[in-house]
Write an enzyme that holds these catalytic residues in place. Sequence first.
Site, mmCIF file in Angstrom:
data_model
loop_
_atom_site.group_PDB
_atom_site.id
_atom_site.type_symbol
_atom_site.label_atom_id
_atom_site.label_comp_id
_atom_site.label_asym_id
_atom_site.label_seq_id
_atom_site.Cartn_x
_atom_site.Cartn_y
_atom_site.Cartn_z
ATOM 1 C CG LEU A 10 -1.981 -1.152 1.284
ATOM 2 C CD1 LEU A 10 -2.804 -1.190 2.429
ATOM 3 C CD2 LEU A 10 -2.635 -1.296 0.057
ATOM 4 C CG HIS A 39 -3.165 1.151 -2.483
ATOM 5 N ND1 HIS A 39 -1.699 0.999 -2.289
ATOM 6 C CD2 HIS A 39 -3.597 0.386 -3.319
ATOM 7 C CE1 HIS A 39 -1.454 0.124 -3.481
ATOM 8 N NE2 HIS A 39 -2.552 -0.268 -3.945
HETATM 9 P P1 AMP Z 1 -3.326 -2.350 -6.876
HETATM 10 O O1 AMP Z 1 -2.933 -2.906 -5.589
HETATM 11 O O2 AMP Z 1 -2.211 -1.842 -7.801
HETATM 12 O O3 AMP Z 1 -4.221 -3.313 -7.593
HETATM 13 O O4 AMP Z 1 -4.497 -1.210 -6.862
HETATM 14 C C1 AMP Z 1 -5.729 -1.230 -5.939
HETATM 15 C C2 AMP Z 1 -6.412 -0.023 -6.245
HETATM 16 O O5 AMP Z 1 -5.706 1.210 -6.054
HETATM 17 C C3 AMP Z 1 -6.592 0.032 -7.740
HETATM 18 O O6 AMP Z 1 -8.330 0.522 -7.693
HETATM 19 C C4 AMP Z 1 -6.075 1.198 -8.148
HETATM 20 O O7 AMP Z 1 -6.411 1.746 -9.394
HETATM 21 C C5 AMP Z 1 -5.667 2.101 -7.024
HETATM 22 N N1 AMP Z 1 -4.546 2.572 -7.155
HETATM 23 C C6 AMP Z 1 -3.158 2.160 -7.444
HETATM 24 N N2 AMP Z 1 -2.546 3.115 -7.511
HETATM 25 C C7 AMP Z 1 -3.153 4.474 -7.624
HETATM 26 C C8 AMP Z 1 -2.819 5.786 -7.549
HETATM 27 N N3 AMP Z 1 -1.383 6.454 -7.791
HETATM 28 N N4 AMP Z 1 -3.853 6.924 -7.359
HETATM 29 C C9 AMP Z 1 -5.055 6.143 -7.153
HETATM 30 N N5 AMP Z 1 -5.419 5.199 -7.216
HETATM 31 C C10 AMP Z 1 -4.605 4.190 -7.108
#
Ligand code: AMP
Length: 293
Positions: A46, A50
């Site tokens: 995270l 996140h």
């Molecule tokens: P992940 O752990 O990469 O699967 O991401 C989990 C959630 O966090 C997904 O909905 C991503 O789009 C969101 N997320 C990841 N990086 C960012 C970021 N830099 N800004 C906003 N949301 C993010």
Amino acid sequence: MTATKPRGYTPGQLTVHADPPALHAVTRTLKGAGRRIALVPTMGALHDGHRELIRHARLAKGASVTVVSIFVNPLQFGPGEDLERYPRPLEADLEMCREEGVELVFTPGVEDMYPAGADTTVSPGALGDEMEGAVRPGHFAGVLTVVSKLFHVVAPDVAYFGEKDYQQLVLVRKMARDLDFPLDVVGVPTVREDDGVARSSRNAYLSAADRPRAAVLQEALRAGASVSAQGPEAVLAAARAVLAREPALELDYLELRDPDLRPDVRQGKARLLVAARLGTTRLIDNITVQLEI
Ligand code: AMP
């Protein structure tokens, strides 16, 4: 035990669940007591992106209980991708959840989500084979399968997804509509580093030399958006010109689409999306573009 304090839930404290039926029993009881359930699905490691999703969930109107799921979903990784080396700093992740006042974290094992013989999947439709789906075949079937399972296990009233993974957000929203999931899918704007690079768990893979080069993606998108009054061809040409300045960057795609990711957008609101590789690291980013009406 009271109606609002089922076993496996202590108000104001973090409880970690790995067992899907046990978590389902908790959220069902909380919903029965009138609580709204907000879900933030993640793969862990995270970061502030996140954190922003969690804050949106925590600050949403109406009394809600926030569930953060942490699961590195093997189904959405292709052969040769980074499934094995994907970072899994669980203790630090739980610490962030505690800091943000999250009360329920779901950390299932692979065998909890996919018991032996489980081979039913969700098919994303045509958009699932385009852009990210063209480069990563089967990726969105894996994403939608795990997200639909999370929706069933957690039964959220609202789920939060980042605009950083814009195609994922659109496909999840579409799945919720097409398959009658009774919940709202909320998109959260991308959180960036000081140099404009979108925060990502995969940024940790970038070499010291490649890290500053990653900023060219955002520069290209902004260059495109800045000439939106001149029409779609000008937007794409301006972005392409900036990307071409960085020879280490291998472009997967640069696309201008409407907000639902339909191609051939000529006017109104649009999205400019880019994906590229720097060394062995894949980077994606996107920006909103307002074409002349
Ligand atoms: P992940 O752990 O990469 O699967 O991401 C989990 C959630 O966090 C997904 O909905 C991503 O789009 C969101 N997320 C990841 N990086 C960012 C970021 N830099 N800004 C906003 N949301 C993010």
